[in-house]
Design a protein around this motif. Sequence first.
Motif, PDB file in Angstrom:
ATOM      1  N   ALA A 120       1.056  -1.300   0.165  1.00 55.45           N
ATOM      2  CA  ALA A 120      -0.524   0.314   0.523  1.00 55.45           C
ATOM      3  C   ALA A 120       0.838   0.943  -0.272  1.00 55.45           C
ATOM      4  O   ALA A 120       0.712   2.582  -1.097  1.00 55.45           O
ATOM      5  CB  ALA A 120      -1.119  -0.131   1.044  1.00 55.45           C
ATOM      6  N   ALA A 146      -3.447  -4.574  -2.143  1.00 56.44           N
ATOM      7  CA  ALA A 146      -3.706  -3.435  -2.484  1.00 56.44           C
ATOM      8  C   ALA A 146      -3.237  -3.021  -3.724  1.00 56.44           C
ATOM      9  O   ALA A 146      -3.738  -1.791  -4.312  1.00 56.44           O
ATOM     10  CB  ALA A 146      -2.343  -2.758  -1.769  1.00 56.44           C
ATOM     11  N   LEU A 229      -7.879   0.461   2.817  1.00 53.53           N
ATOM     12  CA  LEU A 229      -7.418   1.189   1.724  1.00 53.53           C
ATOM     13  C   LEU A 229      -8.648   2.113   1.779  1.00 53.53           C
ATOM     14  O   LEU A 229      -8.589   3.566   1.063  1.00 53.53           O
ATOM     15  CB  LEU A 229      -7.224   0.608  -0.341  1.00 53.53           C
ATOM     16  CG  LEU A 229      -6.460  -0.191   0.284  1.00 53.53           C
ATOM     17  CD1 LEU A 229      -6.083  -1.055  -2.183  1.00 53.53           C
ATOM     18  CD2 LEU A 229      -4.690   0.867   0.166  1.00 53.53           C
ATOM     19  N   SER A 232      -9.417   5.781   0.672  1.00 51.02           N
ATOM     20  CA  SER A 232      -8.562   6.487  -0.703  1.00 51.02           C
ATOM     21  C   SER A 232      -8.938   6.771  -1.985  1.00 51.02           C
ATOM     22  O   SER A 232      -9.976   5.684  -2.162  1.00 51.02           O
ATOM     23  CB  SER A 232      -6.878   5.748  -0.124  1.00 51.02           C
ATOM     24  OG  SER A 232      -7.538   4.194  -0.927  1.00 51.02           O
ATOM     25  N   TYR A 234      -7.822   5.131  -4.591  1.00 53.55           N
ATOM     26  CA  TYR A 234      -7.118   3.344  -4.801  1.00 53.55           C
ATOM     27  C   TYR A 234      -7.391   2.051  -4.741  1.00 53.55           C
ATOM     28  O   TYR A 234      -8.018   1.304  -4.269  1.00 53.55           O
ATOM     29  CB  TYR A 234      -5.689   3.330  -4.180  1.00 53.55           C
ATOM     30  CG  TYR A 234      -4.952   4.813  -4.246  1.00 53.55           C
ATOM     31  CD1 TYR A 234      -4.885   4.528  -5.096  1.00 53.55           C
ATOM     32  CD2 TYR A 234      -4.173   5.120  -3.240  1.00 53.55           C
ATOM     33  CE1 TYR A 234      -3.400   6.358  -5.617  1.00 53.55           C
ATOM     34  CE2 TYR A 234      -3.484   6.004  -3.405  1.00 53.55           C
ATOM     35  CZ  TYR A 234      -2.872   6.396  -4.673  1.00 53.55           C
ATOM     36  OH  TYR A 234      -2.206   7.361  -4.951  1.00 53.55           O
TER      37      TYR A 234
END
Length: 346
Positions: A120, A146, A229, A232, A234
Amino acid sequence: MYRRDFLGGAMAASLLAFGGAGRALAAGPAPTRLLPPALRPGDMVGLVSPSSATDDSLKLQLAAEVMQALGFRVRAGEHYAARRGHLAGTDAERAGDINRMFADPEVKAVVCVRGGAGAARLLPLLDYGLIRRNPKVLLGYSDITALHCAIQARTGLVTFHGPIGAGSWNSFVVDQFRRLFLQRELLEYRNPVPDEDELVQRGNRTMAIHGGRARGPLLGGNLSVLVGLAGSPYLPAFDGAILFLEDVEEAPYRVDRMLTTLKLAGVLDRIAGFIFGQCTDCDPGAGHGSLSIEQVLDDHIRPLGIPAYRGALIGHLREQFIVPVGGMVEMDADAGTFRLLEPVLR
C-alpha cells in the motif's frame, strides 16, 4: 502479521475520510475494463517484491525456477532481493521495479515473489498512465491486494489474485495457470472433491449464506488490506460487483469489525453477490466467548438478501484459485461456484 502494523493507522484515517455512514469508499466511475495480452511459451516474466523482504535466497531461486519450468524466460527486478527493515527495499525502489516491468516491452507478465506488508505504501508512486498504456498480467495475493485494488481503480486493468512466485506450484495451481493464461479458457471455479475415506464429502465444502445467482465484475482480495485502503482513491467502485474476500490469522472479532466498516461505508449495500474464501487460522481460541466466522458472516451478509456463499478455494492455501480481479463472472451460491462470462485476456 505485518499487515496489522499499518492497518490501525490507515483505518483511523479512512474513517475520518468517510465523513458519515453510507459514504462511498472510492469516488468517480469505474474505468473501462482493460485486458492484458495472453501469455505464450517463451515469453519474458518479471519477478518483483512489492511488499516484505524474502528471508531465504532459495525462495527467490525457486520463484525463478517455477517460471522457467512453466516455459518462460525470467527477468528479476533490480531490487527484488533487497531489504530495508521488513520491506524489500525502499518504497521508491519497489515501486520503481514495478514501473520498469510495465515499461519493458519484453516483459509480458509481472509475478510478485511474496506478500507480507508494504504494498500500500507504493500506490502514490506507481505510474498508472504507464500501466494503462502497457497492460500485462499481474499475479499475486494477500498484501498484493493493494496493487490489485489500486490498478483496477485507476486503470481498469484486469489483474490476477493467485499464487506468489515463492509459493506452492502444485499440480492444481499449474493446471489452472496453463488453462487460464496460455489456453485462455473461460474457467469455472468449483472446489475439487478431495480423495478422502468418508461416506459424505467433508473437505473443500462450500456453504450457501443466501442462495441464488448473480453476475458482475469480480472485485476484492484480502479483507484487512482492502479495508486499509478505505477512504482513498485506490479502492475500486463496488456497484454491482461480486465481492470476494479472504484473510489469515485474524480473530473473528477483527473480521467482524472490518465487515462492519464495509457496511457503514455503504459497500455491502452496493454489491450484487458475495464469495468468502478461506479465513485460515482465524479460530477465536478457547475461552474467548467470541462469535465464530460463520456467525459474523450471517450477521453481515445474510441480511443483504444477495447470492452469497463461503468456502471457495481463495486465500492462504496450498491449492488456490487464480481469480481475475475485474473479470466478469456469474456466481451460483447454491452450487458454490463461479464462472468467467468473458475472456480476461486478449
